[in-house]
Each structure stands twice: as C-alpha cells, then as structure tokens.
Design a protein around this motif. Structure first.
Motif, PDB file in Angstrom:
ATOM      1  N   UNK A  73       0.831  -1.204   0.000  1.00 52.96           N
ATOM      2  CA  UNK A  73       0.000   0.000   0.000  1.00 52.96           C
ATOM      3  C   UNK A  73       0.867   1.257   0.000  1.00 52.96           C
ATOM      4  N   UNK A  74       1.970   1.248   0.760  1.00 51.26           N
ATOM      5  CA  UNK A  74       2.874   2.398   0.789  1.00 51.26           C
ATOM      6  C   UNK A  74       3.518   2.589  -0.583  1.00 51.26           C
ATOM      7  N   UNK A  75       3.957   1.485  -1.195  1.00 43.92           N
ATOM      8  CA  UNK A  75       4.580   1.542  -2.522  1.00 43.92           C
ATOM      9  C   UNK A  75       3.601   2.122  -3.552  1.00 43.92           C
ATOM     10  N   UNK A  76       2.375   1.662  -3.517  1.00 44.20           N
ATOM     11  CA  UNK A  76       1.352   2.119  -4.455  1.00 44.20           C
ATOM     12  C   UNK A  76       1.014   3.582  -4.220  1.00 44.20           C
ATOM     13  N   UNK A  77       0.839   3.952  -2.954  1.00 40.38           N
ATOM     14  CA  UNK A  77       0.443   5.319  -2.639  1.00 40.38           C
ATOM     15  C   UNK A  77       1.552   6.309  -2.990  1.00 40.38           C
ATOM     16  N   UNK A  78       2.805   5.924  -2.775  1.00 35.97           N
ATOM     17  CA  UNK A  78       3.911   6.815  -3.117  1.00 35.97           C
ATOM     18  C   UNK A  78       3.957   7.060  -4.622  1.00 35.97           C
ATOM     19  N   UNK A  79       3.710   6.020  -5.407  1.00 35.14           N
ATOM     20  CA  UNK A  79       3.659   6.191  -6.863  1.00 35.14           C
ATOM     21  C   UNK A  79       2.557   7.161  -7.261  1.00 35.14           C
ATOM     22  N   UNK A  80       1.407   7.054  -6.607  1.00 37.45           N
ATOM     23  CA  UNK A  80       0.291   7.953  -6.919  1.00 37.45           C
ATOM     24  C   UNK A  80       0.577   9.379  -6.479  1.00 37.45           C
ATOM     25  N   UNK A  81       1.282   9.536  -5.371  1.00 36.42           N
ATOM     26  CA  UNK A  81       1.661  10.884  -4.931  1.00 36.42           C
ATOM     27  C   UNK A  81       2.608  11.532  -5.931  1.00 36.42           C
ATOM     28  N   UNK A  82       3.566  10.760  -6.442  1.00 32.86           N
ATOM     29  CA  UNK A  82       4.487  11.295  -7.454  1.00 32.86           C
ATOM     30  C   UNK A  82       3.708  11.669  -8.710  1.00 32.86           C
ATOM     31  N   UNK A  83       2.829  10.769  -9.148  1.00 32.31           N
ATOM     32  CA  UNK A  83       1.992  11.053 -10.314  1.00 32.31           C
ATOM     33  C   UNK A  83       1.167  12.321 -10.100  1.00 32.31           C
ATOM     34  N   UNK A  84       0.572  12.452  -8.922  1.00 27.96           N
ATOM     35  CA  UNK A  84      -0.275  13.608  -8.623  1.00 27.96           C
ATOM     36  C   UNK A  84       0.530  14.904  -8.632  1.00 27.96           C
ATOM     37  N   UNK A  85       1.723  14.855  -8.064  1.00 26.16           N
ATOM     38  CA  UNK A  85       2.569  16.052  -8.040  1.00 26.16           C
ATOM     39  C   UNK A  85       2.963  16.469  -9.451  1.00 26.16           C
ATOM     40  N   UNK A  86       3.187  15.493 -10.319  1.00 28.22           N
ATOM     41  CA  UNK A  86       3.536  15.811 -11.708  1.00 28.22           C
ATOM     42  C   UNK A  86       2.340  16.433 -12.426  1.00 28.22           C
ATOM     43  N   UNK A  87       1.167  15.844 -12.243  1.00 26.04           N
ATOM     44  CA  UNK A  87      -0.033  16.402 -12.880  1.00 26.04           C
ATOM     45  C   UNK A  87      -0.295  17.818 -12.376  1.00 26.04           C
ATOM     46  N   UNK A  88      -0.155  18.027 -11.076  1.00 33.13           N
ATOM     47  CA  UNK A  88      -0.374  19.354 -10.490  1.00 33.13           C
ATOM     48  C   UNK A  88       0.628  20.368 -11.054  1.00 33.13           C
ATOM     49  N   UNK A  89       1.878  19.938 -11.186  1.00 38.37           N
ATOM     50  CA  UNK A  89       2.914  20.815 -11.728  1.00 38.37           C
ATOM     51  C   UNK A  89       2.649  21.144 -13.187  1.00 38.37           C
ATOM     52  N   UNK A  90       2.259  20.136 -13.969  1.00 37.18           N
ATOM     53  CA  UNK A  90       1.918  20.373 -15.371  1.00 37.18           C
ATOM     54  C   UNK A  90       0.794  21.390 -15.499  1.00 37.18           C
ATOM     55  N   UNK A  91      -0.225  21.224 -14.663  1.00 35.91           N
ATOM     56  CA  UNK A  91      -1.353  22.159 -14.728  1.00 35.91           C
ATOM     57  C   UNK A  91      -0.915  23.562 -14.342  1.00 35.91           C
ATOM     58  N   UNK A  92       0.021  23.655 -13.392  1.00 35.48           N
ATOM     59  CA  UNK A  92       0.511  24.962 -12.984  1.00 35.48           C
ATOM     60  C   UNK A  92       1.338  25.649 -14.046  1.00 35.48           C
ATOM     61  N   UNK A  93       1.915  24.866 -14.961  1.00 35.29           N
ATOM     62  CA  UNK A  93       2.734  25.434 -16.027  1.00 35.29           C
ATOM     63  C   UNK A  93       1.934  25.723 -17.294  1.00 35.29           C
ATOM     64  N   UNK A  94       0.672  25.332 -17.306  1.00 33.59           N
ATOM     65  CA  UNK A  94      -0.183  25.599 -18.458  1.00 33.59           C
ATOM     66  C   UNK A  94      -0.600  27.065 -18.467  1.00 33.59           C
ATOM     67  N   UNK A  95      -0.959  27.586 -19.635  1.00 31.82           N
ATOM     68  CA  UNK A  95      -1.453  28.969 -19.690  1.00 31.82           C
ATOM     69  C   UNK A  95      -2.614  29.161 -18.729  1.00 31.82           C
TER      70      UNK A  95
END
Length: 364
Positions: A168-190
C-alpha cells in the motif's frame, strides 16, 4: 500541494510547453508502470526476481544457465515451496517477465525524468520554485525504487506474498508522485481567467481528493490481502449490508482490523466508495445550483461520471472474483478518477468568490 511556483506566472511563454510535454510523458510512463505492477500482483509475479540489482538487473537472463540460476533462486523462497512447487521453467519465465518488465519501466522513468531535467537545468530559465519541486520529485522517484525493494523483501523469507502494508505504501507513493507531476503540469499551463465557485465547493473538492487517496490506499490493502477474492456478493457482504461488529473487529487491538482483516478492509473499501459517490454528487449539485463557472461544472460532471463508472466496474470485479482484465480496468479507472479529482481541486484552488467577482455585495 500549494501552487507557489513563480514559473507559472509566465506560463504562457513558449519555453513552458516542452516542460509540460516532458512531464506528461513521465506521467504516462507512471500510469503504464502502475498497470504492469497491477498485473504483476494479480499474476503473483512480484517475487519471481529475488535480488535487487539496479543496473545489471536491467539485462534479463540471456542463456540457459542464467535462466537456471534465476529459477534456482526463486525455488529458495516460501512462495515457490508453498504455492508453486513443481513449476516448470516455462511457467517461471512467465512470472519473471511480468516482474522484470515492471522493474524496467520503473528504471526507465528515472532516466526519462533525469536526463531532460539536466537539459532544462543547463539551458536555464527554470525558476527556483520549479527547480526545487523537480528535485523533490526526482528524490521521491529514487525513494520509490527503495520502497519497492523493501516491499519485495517482505515476501522472501517468511511469507508467500509481500506485506500488504508495504504494498500500500509503494502504491500510494507512486500515486503521490503522479499527482505532483499532474499538479505541476497544470501549474505550467497557460492560466485562464479565475473560475467562480463558492467556498463550499472549494472545500468539497479538497475532501474529494482526500477521500480518493484514502480509497486508493484501501484498494491496495484489498489487493495485498487478496480480499477481493472473498465475500463476492453485492450489495451484501458476508450476509448483510453491514456485517456484525464482532466480525469486523475480532482482532486486538481493534485498529489492526483495518489493515489485517479481509472482511474489515473490503467493507471499508466499499463504504469509502459509497461516501465518495455521495460527496461527488453533492459537489456536482452544489456547483450547478451556485452557478459556478462552466469549467467548474464540467469538471464536477466528468468526475461524477468517472466515479459512477468506477463503482460499476468495482462491483463487476468483485462479483467475478477479480479476473486480471477487470482488475486492471478497475485500477486504470481509479487513475482516471484521481486525475479528474486533481484537476478539479486545482481548478478550485484558483477561484474567486462571488464577492470578489462583484456578483454578491460584500458585507460591511
């Protein structure tokens, strides 16, 4: 995740688009790795490679002798002796390739992230906040590799499967990394004009995001305990919609049931699903009735649709005792739900209240 990137203020500049594309590729690779990891779990393949060699492990066995060595190493662990005794080399190769592919994809993510990152650093133009966030993401990726091996080690000596806690920790950490990337991408969009929504809608979007992560965590526990292969009825579970308390909390201390009891973990997973559906429906009705911005309403509608689909897929997955096809579809849809929830939370992280928009008189 607060959006304090100084870089997003200039997100309309052309230099931001290559960064978004790069991060999008990394996010897509994480999704692929999660799905292959799900298949690895469903096929009981995760313990087929008994050593962690970050560099040399990228090369699979290339000779009959190398295959024999890998197979002999697998024969030394409890999973082989108690579950797969008598397995042929051909059968071993099937589970080996699942785990090897999962590890190769994970290692490839590190390379695809690191080398373009170096290029963007050398080219210049990354603001301090963005650089700091990207370094943190890279460090989390390295940590994820270590956590993955820590998870595998739990199944090599005294168990026939990995610890559900570590899974569960392994899975959740992967999702946190994915979420941070998506959030960052959205922040860099116009940046579009600030959306309009009520403070209540902002709050429920955050509650939804928290509930989604909680549900994903319990989903990993269900997978780790193989809890989806029992109590395969719906809407009742073990004879009733709510099982007797003495069955839900028979282990001591009581809180261990939320991690170790197959009945309690599956029941909790179901209850969180119902709660998520209800909160998402309330959120959709709220943004419509409060006349929020069209983008906010669309985001709530897409989230509601994804959650409804996920609920149906989850029920069918349970009723059919988690076949690989439905199990992977359930996991893939969960990632879609997470993505829609993230985007809605981001959208409502940058809103103006009706007072700020001048649509409601301010109280004096």
């Amino acid at each position: 995740m607060t959006d304090t990137l100084d870089d997003t203020r200039s997100a309309t500049t052309p230099s931001r688009r290559p960064i978004r594309i790069w991060l999008g590729i990394v996010a897509a690779m994480i999704i692929g790795t999660l799905l292959v990891g799900g298949a690895t779990r469903l096929t009981e393949s995760g313990l087929s490679i008994t050593q962690w060699n970050p560099v040399s492990g990228m090369v699979p066995p290339l000779s009959a002798h190398a295959w024999d060595q890998e197979f002999e190493a697998y024969k030394q662990i409890p999973q082989y002796r108690e579950m797969n005794a008598g397995m042929s080399l051909s059968e071993f190769k099937t589970i080996f390739w699942w785990e090897w592919t999962h590890r190769l994809l994970a290692r490839s993510i590190g390379a695809v992230f690191f080398f373009p990152f170096l290029y963007f650093l050398m080219r210049g133009g990354l603001g301090h906040a963005l650089k700091r966030r990207l370094w943190v993401l890279f460090a989390l990726g390295g940590l994820q590799g270590a956590v993955g091996w820590w998870m595998v080690k739990s199944g090599l000596t005294a168990r026939v499967s990995v610890s559900q806690y570590r899974l569960a920790i392994h899975f959740l950490l992967a999702l946190l990394i994915f979420s941070a990337i998506v959030w960052t991408m959205r922040g860099l969009a116009p940046r579009a004009t600030k959306a309009l929504a009520s403070a209540r809608a902002v709050l429920t979007s955050k509650i939804l995001l928290g509930l989604v992560f909680l549900q994903l965590y319990f989903g990993a526990l269900v997978a780790g305990l193989r809890a989806g292969k029992i109590y395969n009825t719906w809407p009742d579970i073990d004879g009733g919609f709510i099982p007797p308390l003495d069955q839900l909390f028979f282990e001591q201390p009581w809180w261990r049931n939320f991690f170790d009891s197959t009945l309690t973990v599956q029941f909790t997973h179901r209850m969180i699903a119902y709660t998520l559906f209800g909160v998402a429906l309330l959120h959709l009705v709220d943004v419509i009735r409060s006349k929020a911005s069209p983008a906010v309403i669309r985001g709530a509608a897409w989230l509601m649709a994804a959650l409804s689909l996920q609920l149906v897929i989850g029920i069918f997955t349970l009723l059919h005792q988690v076949p690989i096809s439905l199990g992977l579809l359930h996991q893939a849809t969960a990632i879609v739900v997470l993505t829609f929830t993230l985007l809605q939370a981001y959208r409502l992280h940058h809103v103006e209240s009706p007072v700020e928009q001048g649509l409601v008189p301010a109280l004096r």
